[in-house]
Structures are given as C-alpha cells and as structure tokens.
Design an enzyme around this catalytic site. Structure first.
Site, PDB file in Angstrom:
ATOM      1  N   ASP A 147       3.193   4.446  -3.461  1.00 22.95           N
ATOM      2  CA  ASP A 147       2.007   4.901  -2.721  1.00 22.95           C
ATOM      3  C   ASP A 147       2.360   6.222  -2.050  1.00 22.95           C
ATOM      4  O   ASP A 147       2.950   6.265  -0.991  1.00 22.95           O
ATOM      5  CB  ASP A 147       1.511   3.851  -1.710  1.00 22.95           C
ATOM      6  CG  ASP A 147       2.602   3.361  -0.778  1.00 22.95           C
ATOM      7  OD1 ASP A 147       3.801   3.576  -1.075  1.00 22.95           O
ATOM      8  OD2 ASP A 147       2.275   2.745   0.255  1.00 22.95           O
ATOM      9  N   ARG A 155       6.352   8.747  -0.399  1.00 23.84           N
ATOM     10  CA  ARG A 155       7.595   8.085  -0.796  1.00 23.84           C
ATOM     11  C   ARG A 155       8.708   9.042  -1.204  1.00 23.84           C
ATOM     12  O   ARG A 155       9.870   8.649  -1.188  1.00 23.84           O
ATOM     13  CB  ARG A 155       7.330   7.117  -1.960  1.00 23.84           C
ATOM     14  CG  ARG A 155       6.430   5.980  -1.601  1.00 23.84           C
ATOM     15  CD  ARG A 155       7.031   5.045  -0.569  1.00 23.84           C
ATOM     16  NE  ARG A 155       6.008   4.225   0.075  1.00 23.84           N
ATOM     17  CZ  ARG A 155       5.873   4.077   1.380  1.00 23.84           C
ATOM     18  NH1 ARG A 155       6.701   4.701   2.217  1.00 23.84           N
ATOM     19  NH2 ARG A 155       4.919   3.320   1.872  1.00 23.84           N
ATOM     20  N   ARG A 216      -5.785   9.586   6.761  1.00 20.78           N
ATOM     21  CA  ARG A 216      -5.619   9.271   5.333  1.00 20.78           C
ATOM     22  C   ARG A 216      -6.922   9.524   4.578  1.00 20.78           C
ATOM     23  O   ARG A 216      -6.916   9.549   3.335  1.00 20.78           O
ATOM     24  CB  ARG A 216      -5.179   7.826   5.156  1.00 20.78           C
ATOM     25  CG  ARG A 216      -3.829   7.514   5.802  1.00 20.78           C
ATOM     26  CD  ARG A 216      -3.588   6.012   5.884  1.00 20.78           C
ATOM     27  NE  ARG A 216      -3.462   5.409   4.542  1.00 20.78           N
ATOM     28  CZ  ARG A 216      -3.503   4.097   4.337  1.00 20.78           C
ATOM     29  NH1 ARG A 216      -3.709   3.243   5.348  1.00 20.78           N
ATOM     30  NH2 ARG A 216      -3.361   3.628   3.104  1.00 20.78           N
ATOM     31  N   LYS A 246      -8.804   3.760  -3.449  1.00 22.53           N
ATOM     32  CA  LYS A 246      -8.746   2.684  -2.449  1.00 22.53           C
ATOM     33  C   LYS A 246      -9.466   3.107  -1.173  1.00 22.53           C
ATOM     34  O   LYS A 246      -9.621   4.300  -0.924  1.00 22.53           O
ATOM     35  CB  LYS A 246      -7.301   2.295  -2.172  1.00 22.53           C
ATOM     36  CG  LYS A 246      -6.411   3.428  -1.623  1.00 22.53           C
ATOM     37  CD  LYS A 246      -4.962   2.987  -1.537  1.00 22.53           C
ATOM     38  CE  LYS A 246      -4.096   4.019  -0.859  1.00 22.53           C
ATOM     39  NZ  LYS A 246      -2.679   3.653  -0.833  1.00 22.53           N
ATOM     40  N   HIS A 247      -9.980   2.145  -0.373  1.00 23.45           N
ATOM     41  CA  HIS A 247      -9.886   0.688  -0.447  1.00 23.45           C
ATOM     42  C   HIS A 247     -11.303   0.133  -0.536  1.00 23.45           C
ATOM     43  O   HIS A 247     -11.997   0.075   0.473  1.00 23.45           O
ATOM     44  CB  HIS A 247      -9.224   0.105   0.791  1.00 23.45           C
ATOM     45  CG  HIS A 247      -7.899   0.714   1.144  1.00 23.45           C
ATOM     46  ND1 HIS A 247      -7.781   1.927   1.802  1.00 23.45           N
ATOM     47  CD2 HIS A 247      -6.630   0.280   0.914  1.00 23.45           C
ATOM     48  CE1 HIS A 247      -6.493   2.200   2.003  1.00 23.45           C
ATOM     49  NE2 HIS A 247      -5.768   1.225   1.464  1.00 23.45           N
ATOM     50  N   HIS A 259      -3.489  -4.800   8.255  1.00 21.53           N
ATOM     51  CA  HIS A 259      -2.070  -5.154   8.302  1.00 21.53           C
ATOM     52  C   HIS A 259      -1.808  -6.145   9.437  1.00 21.53           C
ATOM     53  O   HIS A 259      -0.890  -6.968   9.350  1.00 21.53           O
ATOM     54  CB  HIS A 259      -1.204  -3.911   8.524  1.00 21.53           C
ATOM     55  CG  HIS A 259      -1.257  -2.922   7.404  1.00 21.53           C
ATOM     56  ND1 HIS A 259      -2.251  -1.980   7.303  1.00 21.53           N
ATOM     57  CD2 HIS A 259      -0.433  -2.734   6.333  1.00 21.53           C
ATOM     58  CE1 HIS A 259      -2.037  -1.238   6.223  1.00 21.53           C
ATOM     59  NE2 HIS A 259      -0.945  -1.674   5.616  1.00 21.53           N
ATOM     60  N   ASP A 329      -5.074  -5.128  -2.541  1.00 23.19           N
ATOM     61  CA  ASP A 329      -4.133  -4.594  -1.570  1.00 23.19           C
ATOM     62  C   ASP A 329      -3.022  -5.635  -1.410  1.00 23.19           C
ATOM     63  O   ASP A 329      -3.054  -6.719  -1.999  1.00 23.19           O
ATOM     64  CB  ASP A 329      -4.853  -4.317  -0.246  1.00 23.19           C
ATOM     65  CG  ASP A 329      -4.173  -3.225   0.581  1.00 23.19           C
ATOM     66  OD1 ASP A 329      -2.988  -2.925   0.323  1.00 23.19           O
ATOM     67  OD2 ASP A 329      -4.813  -2.679   1.500  1.00 23.19           O
TER      68      ASP A 329
END
Length: 401
Positions: A147, A155, A216, A246-247, A259, A329
């Site tokens: 991601d 990453r 984001r 997404k999402h 989360h 997810d």
C-alpha cells in the site's frame, strides 16, 4: 326482331366467358396484392407463379436449421474449475507476510499456494531481494501487493524516495504530473517484484490531515478526486502495476476510524452526492480492483461493515457495473471487524457476501482459514458457485488463464 347472331346460345356463352375473365382478373389482382401489398394495381391480369417444389413439400421434407454453435467456454472458469477446492479457495486469499526477508513468504506460498501476499510495515528486506524465489514457488501466478499511496501511507520511501500525500499532490500538481509521478513509482515497485498497489484513495474528504482519511484524499470535490485518482491509476498501469481503488462505498466522511472500532458513514443518499461519484463510469480507471471498507452505511448495510454486506457488493456490481475483483480491507487487524467476528469466519462472511479477495495483513492462520472455508463449502454456508465466481475473477485479473 330476328336475332342476327348465328346462334343465340353462342352469345350467352360469350357473356359468361367475359364474366369469368373479369373474376379471373380480379382474383389475380387480389393474389398479387396478398403476395406483395406494395405492388401497383394495373387492372391487367397478373400472373401468379405456381408454387415451387420446395414450398409445396411437406414440413417433414423441409431441411432443418443448423443449430447455433455453443459459445466457447470461459478459459478462466475452466482454469478455476480444474483447481482442487482448497487450491481454488487459496487463490482468494491475500495474506500479510514478514517484510524482513523471504522465509515467511516462501512458507506461506509453498504450504498453501495463496493467491497473493501483502508486504506492509516499514522494513524493506523482502523488497530488496528474494521476491523472485517467492514467485517461483507459486504454481499459479502470485500477486505481490503493497500500500504505497504517498504521504503517511507508503512502503518504499527509504528505498525510492518519498511521495507527497494525495491532498498535497492535488494542491501542487496537475493530473498529468501525478500520472508521471505514479508511473515512476510503479516502475520502481515493479522492479522490486511488486504487482499491485493498494492505491489510489478515491474517498472524498475535507477532514483534517491526520484523521483516518484526511490528507489521503485528493479533495472533498468528487470531480477533482476522480480526475487525480484516474491519473494516478493510469501511471500505475503504464508500469504494469494493478491499482486498487478504495474504500468503497466511502470512508472520507465517516464518524471514526475503522482501525479502532465500528464507524458509520452518512446515509447512502448522501454518499451518492460525494464519495460514490468517483465510482461512476468506473471503466475510465482501466483494469482495477476495488477495496471495500469496514463502513456501516445507513440505508445500505443494515448495521454491518460493508466488507461483510451482500448489499454493498450488489451496489458495486449493479449500479456501478464493476466486473473486476472486489477486495476487503484488512480483516485481521481492524476492530470494525475483529470486534464482531474471528478471522476465519470474517473471511467466510466476506466471500459469501461477494468479496473475491480476502485480505489480512497480520499474516498467519492461513491453514486454519482454509480449513474453515472448506467446511463452509461442505455445509453450504459458502456456496461453491460463489467460490467459482471469485476464482474466475481473480485468475482473470492476473492473466492466469
């Protein structure tokens, strides 16, 4: 008065003959009109063709029509059906692996032949070598995903430099510049063995930067978000990396962070004016995967996360016409799901609802999940037709058939 004709009866015959000719002519005209209603009427006798031998033949003598050839079978459906059930189910799993090296990824692929692995976290050991060996261990082409959105979710920053957040890209760059940035990043990812990027975010959000979506999101304006997300997706495509939108149905205006626990979005009708708009004309993004979020949408999901809601998948497939793979997810590390149900059953419920790829980033438990899925197929809790449909989409998306 004396009749001057040689024979009075002959005159009667002539009259009758004239009448018969008139009727014959009228009959011929009617026959012609029935044969061709648009034909001109001339008043002259019209020749009516005699029936042909073929038209006068009995129905039993007429040639039969050749049956239409059967459509060619879908090669992806054939390839999926050829896999043993456990292997077919394994293709629907994307499992997180230890990013520090190859050992964990090799073990998962060799043991269960999963369809995909996910590399998260900050360590980049697996991305600097070893993925070729992991790929070689897969009997069916393996998806390797990260991601790498930019901003606070990326990453390979330490290896290939940072990417701005989506919000910063939209503020400072044109869509064409974003396309070029995404292409360059995807070239670097592809060179390291990555084939899928869980980006771009297409949620619309004006919330503060550090909220669950915040920066984001490219923009609170759906049109701006769609333009920049399309550019980002195009850049990934140009380097051979599959984008993940997404999402769905929209996390940008929820009341919390999935989360940390259950979250609720605005009602469905409100999402139609915001987060759902970028999914219209979904073909503009090219071949993509769509990730569903753990979002309860009033008027749609009935108090359940969208990832486990058949109604959410039906919306994506029906109203938005999406035919590619739908992905969950994270089912193993986000409390909006883990507070409700354990991982194996969460995977089962997601696949039954309509997911094609079940993701959990925490890794492990692959054999346990597959055992549960096999038992669910045997009991009917997970319909085999649903497994076959998902496997067909997954194999097709990675050109494995």
């Amino acid at each position: 008065m004396r009749d001057e004709r040689p024979n009075g009866r002959c005159g009667g015959r002539n009259a009758r003959t004239r009448v018969l000719l008139v009727f014959t002519a009228v009959g011929a005209v009617l026959a012609a009109l029935l044969h061709d209603p648009g034909a001109p009427v001339t008043g002259r006798p019209v020749a009516v063709p005699a029936p042909s031998a073929a038209s006068s033949a009995s129905s039993s003598e007429r040639p039969t029509r050749t049956a239409e050839p059967a459509p060619a079978p879908d090669p992806c459906a054939v390839r999926a059906a050829a896999l043993p059930l456990r292997a077919r189910l394994a293709q629907l799993l994307m499992v997180g692996v230890d990013p520090r090296g190859t050992a964990d990824a090799l073990r998962v692929v060799q043991a269960e032949q999963v369809g995909g692995i996910f590399i998260g976290g900050e360590d980049t050991g697996l991305l600097t070598g070893g993925l070729a060996a992991v790929r070689a261990a897969a009997a069916v082409p393996l998806v390797v995903a990260v991601d790498d959105e930019g901003g606070r979710v990326q990453r390979v920053e330490a290896l290939d430099g940072p990417l701005p957040s989506a919000r910063r890209m939209a503020a400072d760059m044109s869509p064409e510049q974003v396309r070029a940035v995404a292409r360059d990043r995807a070239l670097a990812l592809r060179g390291r063995g990555v084939s899928m990027d869980l980006a771009p975010v297409v949620d619309t959000s004006g919330q503060p930067d550090r909220t669950v979506i915040g920066d984001r999101s490219f923009s609170p304006d759906p049109a701006v978000t769609a333009a920049y997300a399309q550019a980002f997706a195009q850049g990934l495509h140009e380097a051979g990396v599959t984008p993940v939108l997404k999402h769905f149905p929209g996390h940008g205006n929820t009341n919390g962070d999935s989360h940390r626990g259950a979250v609720t979005s605005p009602p469905l009708e409100a999402l139609r004016r915001t987060d759902l708009l970028p999914y219209q004309d979904i073909g503009r993004y090219g071949r993509v995967v769509v990730m569903l979020g753990h979002i309860d949408v009033p008027g749609l999901t009935g108090g359940r996360p969208a990832t486990l809601s058949a109604e959410a998948y039906a919306l994506l497939r029906g109203e938005f016409g999406f035919t590619g793979p739908a992905m969950t997810d994270d089912l193993g590390a986000m409390r909006a799901v883990t507070d409700l149900v354990d991982l194996p059953e969460a995977v089962r419920q997601a696949l039954t609802a309509g997911a094609d790829i079940a993701l959990w980033s925490s890794g492990g438990r692959t054999g346990e999940v597959l055992d549960h899925l096999e038992a669910s197929v045997a009991s009917g809790a997970l319909p085999l037709a649903r497994v076959d449909e998902a496997a067909r989409r997954v194999l097709g998306a990675k050109d494995a058939c």
